[in-house]
Scaffold this motif. Structure first.
Motif, mmCIF file in Angstrom:
data_model
loop_
_atom_site.group_PDB
_atom_site.id
_atom_site.type_symbol
_atom_site.label_atom_id
_atom_site.label_comp_id
_atom_site.label_asym_id
_atom_site.label_seq_id
_atom_site.Cartn_x
_atom_site.Cartn_y
_atom_site.Cartn_z
ATOM 1 N N ALA A 51 -113.693 -37.116 19.329
ATOM 2 C CA ALA A 51 -114.614 -35.985 19.477
ATOM 3 C C ALA A 51 -114.153 -34.785 18.648
ATOM 4 C CB ALA A 51 -114.743 -35.596 20.949
ATOM 5 N N ARG A 52 -112.859 -34.503 18.646
ATOM 6 C CA ARG A 52 -112.350 -33.364 17.880
ATOM 7 C C ARG A 52 -112.559 -33.579 16.375
ATOM 8 N NH1 ARG A 52 -106.574 -30.923 19.211
ATOM 9 N NH2 ARG A 52 -107.567 -30.906 21.252
ATOM 10 N N ILE A 53 -112.329 -34.802 15.922
ATOM 11 C CA ILE A 53 -112.558 -35.113 14.510
ATOM 12 C C ILE A 53 -114.038 -34.954 14.182
ATOM 13 C CG2 ILE A 53 -112.550 -36.968 12.788
ATOM 14 C CD1 ILE A 53 -109.937 -37.984 14.208
ATOM 15 N N GLN A 54 -114.900 -35.473 15.045
ATOM 16 C CA GLN A 54 -116.341 -35.376 14.800
ATOM 17 C C GLN A 54 -116.813 -33.926 14.773
ATOM 18 O OE1 GLN A 54 -117.497 -38.050 18.007
ATOM 19 N NE2 GLN A 54 -118.118 -39.601 16.516
ATOM 20 N N GLU A 55 -116.309 -33.115 15.670
ATOM 21 C CA GLU A 55 -116.719 -31.710 15.755
ATOM 22 C C GLU A 55 -116.277 -30.898 14.542
ATOM 23 O OE1 GLU A 55 -114.987 -30.332 19.400
ATOM 24 O OE2 GLU A 55 -116.223 -31.690 20.613
ATOM 25 N N ASN A 56 -115.136 -31.254 13.961
ATOM 26 C CA ASN A 56 -114.555 -30.431 12.903
ATOM 27 C C ASN A 56 -114.758 -30.941 11.484
ATOM 28 O OD1 ASN A 56 -112.833 -28.146 14.224
ATOM 29 N ND2 ASN A 56 -112.564 -29.956 15.511
ATOM 30 N N LEU A 57 -114.970 -32.239 11.325
ATOM 31 C CA LEU A 57 -115.050 -32.792 9.973
ATOM 32 C C LEU A 57 -116.396 -33.446 9.660
ATOM 33 C CD1 LEU A 57 -111.465 -34.318 9.652
ATOM 34 C CD2 LEU A 57 -112.307 -32.155 8.749
#
Length: 80
Positions: free
Chosen positions: A8-14
């Protein structure tokens, strides 16, 4: 940190077109495969830094002991 939270963090930021997060053992050795147009024109080191910087606090606190990343641009991913 759960695999879902990492993803989720990767999806939100990249804004990746593809992301895969795999537990390599014990829950603290993680591999992330990330495909993003944000990597275009960047060296491999800068691509990895973009991903690893998202988890700097967890890596420093040992919540994530080892995070290995494989980064690809969409064009590289299509040519696999």
């Amino acid at each position: 940190m759960t695999l879902e939270a990492i993803k989720a963090r990767i999806q939100e930021n990249l804004s990746p077109s593809h992301v895969e997060v795999i537990d390599l053992g014990g829950g603290d050795h993680i591999r992330a495969i990330v495909v993003s147009s944000r990597f275009e024109g960047l060296s491999l080191i800068k691509q990895h830094k973009l991903v690893l910087d998202l988890f700097r606090d967890e890596i420093n606190s040992n919540a994530v002991h080892a995070l290995t990343v494989k980064t690809l641009t969409p064009e590289q991913f299509e040519n696999l």
